[in-house]
Write a protein that holds these residues in place. Sequence first.
Motif, mmCIF file in Angstrom:
data_model
loop_
_atom_site.group_PDB
_atom_site.id
_atom_site.type_symbol
_atom_site.label_atom_id
_atom_site.label_comp_id
_atom_site.label_asym_id
_atom_site.label_seq_id
_atom_site.Cartn_x
_atom_site.Cartn_y
_atom_site.Cartn_z
ATOM 1 N N LEU A 142 -9.645 8.712 72.981
ATOM 2 C CA LEU A 142 -10.169 10.063 72.789
ATOM 3 C C LEU A 142 -10.851 10.577 74.052
ATOM 4 O O LEU A 142 -10.834 11.776 74.333
ATOM 5 C CB LEU A 142 -11.174 10.066 71.626
ATOM 6 C CG LEU A 142 -10.606 9.669 70.258
ATOM 7 C CD1 LEU A 142 -11.740 9.518 69.245
ATOM 8 C CD2 LEU A 142 -9.578 10.673 69.780
ATOM 9 N N ALA A 143 -11.432 9.663 74.841
ATOM 10 C CA ALA A 143 -12.207 10.064 76.021
ATOM 11 C C ALA A 143 -11.414 10.003 77.316
ATOM 12 O O ALA A 143 -11.893 10.469 78.351
ATOM 13 C CB ALA A 143 -13.455 9.182 76.141
ATOM 14 N N PRO A 154 -20.074 17.008 79.662
ATOM 15 C CA PRO A 154 -21.345 17.312 78.994
ATOM 16 C C PRO A 154 -21.985 16.036 78.469
ATOM 17 O O PRO A 154 -21.297 15.071 78.120
ATOM 18 C CB PRO A 154 -20.940 18.238 77.848
ATOM 19 C CG PRO A 154 -19.500 17.960 77.611
ATOM 20 C CD PRO A 154 -18.925 17.564 78.946
ATOM 21 N N ALA A 155 -23.288 16.018 78.423
ATOM 22 C CA ALA A 155 -24.016 14.841 77.946
ATOM 23 C C ALA A 155 -23.571 14.481 76.541
ATOM 24 O O ALA A 155 -23.422 15.344 75.665
ATOM 25 C CB ALA A 155 -25.523 15.118 77.971
ATOM 26 N N GLY A 156 -23.322 13.193 76.319
ATOM 27 C CA GLY A 156 -22.997 12.690 74.994
ATOM 28 C C GLY A 156 -21.528 12.703 74.643
ATOM 29 O O GLY A 156 -21.139 12.196 73.576
ATOM 30 N N LEU A 157 -20.675 13.258 75.512
ATOM 31 C CA LEU A 157 -19.246 13.360 75.200
ATOM 32 C C LEU A 157 -18.606 11.981 74.999
ATOM 33 O O LEU A 157 -17.922 11.733 74.007
ATOM 34 C CB LEU A 157 -18.512 14.113 76.307
ATOM 35 C CG LEU A 157 -17.004 14.272 76.098
ATOM 36 C CD1 LEU A 157 -16.728 15.359 75.078
ATOM 37 C CD2 LEU A 157 -16.299 14.596 77.409
ATOM 38 N N VAL A 158 -18.834 11.080 75.942
ATOM 39 C CA VAL A 158 -18.237 9.751 75.866
ATOM 40 C C VAL A 158 -18.812 8.985 74.682
ATOM 41 O O VAL A 158 -18.077 8.300 73.946
ATOM 42 C CB VAL A 158 -18.466 8.981 77.181
ATOM 43 C CG1 VAL A 158 -18.065 7.524 77.033
ATOM 44 C CG2 VAL A 158 -17.683 9.636 78.315
ATOM 45 N N THR A 160 -19.918 10.185 71.883
ATOM 46 C CA THR A 160 -19.317 10.698 70.653
ATOM 47 C C THR A 160 -17.897 10.166 70.471
ATOM 48 O O THR A 160 -17.484 9.805 69.358
ATOM 49 C CB THR A 160 -19.300 12.239 70.676
ATOM 50 O OG1 THR A 160 -20.641 12.725 70.760
ATOM 51 C CG2 THR A 160 -18.636 12.809 69.432
ATOM 52 N N ALA A 161 -17.142 10.094 71.577
ATOM 53 C CA ALA A 161 -15.772 9.575 71.507
ATOM 54 C C ALA A 161 -15.767 8.122 71.057
ATOM 55 O O ALA A 161 -14.953 7.730 70.194
ATOM 56 C CB ALA A 161 -15.099 9.705 72.870
ATOM 57 N N PHE A 162 -16.665 7.311 71.586
ATOM 58 C CA PHE A 162 -16.691 5.899 71.213
ATOM 59 C C PHE A 162 -17.235 5.695 69.798
ATOM 60 O O PHE A 162 -16.808 4.773 69.094
ATOM 61 C CB PHE A 162 -17.481 5.089 72.239
ATOM 62 C CG PHE A 162 -16.640 4.626 73.391
ATOM 63 C CD1 PHE A 162 -16.157 3.333 73.441
ATOM 64 C CD2 PHE A 162 -16.299 5.493 74.422
ATOM 65 C CE1 PHE A 162 -15.356 2.897 74.480
ATOM 66 C CE2 PHE A 162 -15.499 5.080 75.472
ATOM 67 C CZ PHE A 162 -15.024 3.772 75.500
ATOM 68 N N ASP A 163 -18.142 6.555 69.378
ATOM 69 C CA ASP A 163 -18.593 6.496 67.986
ATOM 70 C C ASP A 163 -17.413 6.712 67.038
ATOM 71 O O ASP A 163 -17.253 5.998 66.040
ATOM 72 C CB ASP A 163 -19.661 7.565 67.718
ATOM 73 C CG ASP A 163 -20.990 7.259 68.386
ATOM 74 O OD1 ASP A 163 -21.193 6.114 68.836
ATOM 75 O OD2 ASP A 163 -21.826 8.188 68.464
ATOM 76 N N GLU A 164 -16.580 7.705 67.362
ATOM 77 C CA GLU A 164 -15.435 8.010 66.515
ATOM 78 C C GLU A 164 -14.383 6.911 66.591
ATOM 79 O O GLU A 164 -13.773 6.540 65.571
ATOM 80 C CB GLU A 164 -14.831 9.356 66.922
ATOM 81 C CG GLU A 164 -13.573 9.746 66.167
ATOM 82 C CD GLU A 164 -13.775 9.940 64.669
ATOM 83 O OE1 GLU A 164 -12.779 9.897 63.920
ATOM 84 O OE2 GLU A 164 -14.940 10.119 64.236
ATOM 85 N N LEU A 165 -14.152 6.373 67.792
ATOM 86 C CA LEU A 165 -13.189 5.288 67.936
ATOM 87 C C LEU A 165 -13.600 4.093 67.079
ATOM 88 O O LEU A 165 -12.771 3.495 66.374
ATOM 89 C CB LEU A 165 -13.083 4.881 69.405
ATOM 90 C CG LEU A 165 -11.948 3.922 69.767
ATOM 91 C CD1 LEU A 165 -10.595 4.622 69.657
ATOM 92 C CD2 LEU A 165 -12.137 3.364 71.175
ATOM 93 N N ALA A 166 -14.872 3.750 67.130
ATOM 94 C CA ALA A 166 -15.370 2.633 66.326
ATOM 95 C C ALA A 166 -15.267 2.941 64.838
ATOM 96 O O ALA A 166 -14.940 2.057 64.031
ATOM 97 C CB ALA A 166 -16.817 2.324 66.701
ATOM 98 N N ARG A 167 -15.536 4.192 64.453
ATOM 99 C CA ARG A 167 -15.438 4.561 63.042
ATOM 100 C C ARG A 167 -14.014 4.368 62.523
ATOM 101 O O ARG A 167 -13.812 3.910 61.390
ATOM 102 C CB ARG A 167 -15.858 6.019 62.861
ATOM 103 C CG ARG A 167 -15.933 6.450 61.405
ATOM 104 C CD ARG A 167 -16.082 7.957 61.272
ATOM 105 N NE ARG A 167 -14.863 8.661 61.667
ATOM 106 C CZ ARG A 167 -13.787 8.793 60.898
ATOM 107 N NH1 ARG A 167 -13.760 8.242 59.691
ATOM 108 N NH2 ARG A 167 -12.729 9.451 61.330
#
Length: 351
Positions: A142-143, A154-158, A160-167
């Motif tokens: 995703l990233a 933007p701050a937090g983009l990566v 957020t991508a890894f949070d979703e990948l792990a989910r």
Amino acid sequence: MKMIKGPAIFLAQFAADTAPFNSLNAICRWAASLGYVGVQIPSWDGRIFDLDKAADSQDYADEVKGIAAEHGLSITELSTHLQGQLVAVHPAYDAAFDGFAAPQVRGNPKARTEWAVDQVKRAIRASRRLGLTAHATFSGALAWPYIYPWPQRPAGLVETAFDELARRWQPLLDYADEHGVDLAYEIHPGEDLHDGASYEMFLERVKGHRRANLLYDPSHFLLQQLDYLAYIDIYHERIKAFHVKDAEFNPTGRQGVYGGFQSWVDRAGRFRSTGDGQIDFAAIFSKLTQYGYGSWAVLEWECAMKHPEQGAREGAEFIKQHIIQVTEKAFDDFAGSGSDERMNRKMLGLD
């Protein structure tokens, strides 16, 4: 120490519509004729493997094992590289990756993701039926479009991508655990898990899941200029599969690591057949043996110049020559003088 198994070969780059590459029986006969004793099977290629049957039918799984065994071969792992890729796809790659999916879900990213998740689950079940304990796959990405960003991310983009990948992967890792199968992610450019640091970001988010493991392929690390030997020192406990693939990196005044707009043969970094590149496989086999890696060494042929059949033929002997028969005794046993606790204390001046 354990002895690495092999040589084995990943069949993905060889499966084709013409004999001997168009059926499992024929391609196994071909692999055995070259000296291989194991095959890694691409689960998406219906010419040689039926994933749906293997997931749900023990009779079919036994048939597949039997075909391989007839030629003196073992199945090393199943691969879901293509399906794993589709677990997480950035919209920029929708059109490019749609071809990996079943026709009925193309053009529908949500349905495609659900299909990919189901495919990985089927491969996990099939792995158990085949008696396999590791499964090769990709993480998806995703990233990745933001790997070298301009303008700045933007701050937090990566994060957020890894949070979703792990989910997305957490339920698959739990499913793999229920079936006694390790997921071995190939750490690979184009995937969000492309080096050790990104793997650790993912591992932290899945709470160190015991099934979130690694497929070690040094070629991808050489092209990133990552220390592929130190990587083994750091992650050896997580390495559950191994691709033997060579590469070379020859930077010039015109291009370096980011030379991907050139054809493969003209890139500074390019894949080569085993023995033709720059990777120190003697050191790799030594380190893996030192750390007790006892699974398979699997040739993955990708080369910008050499014909695949020549690469396969040479690769079997290359792997065979690099597998270390582990010793059962120390080299200086002949000079042993015997000892006991009293002698040890005397030699240390403690009595």
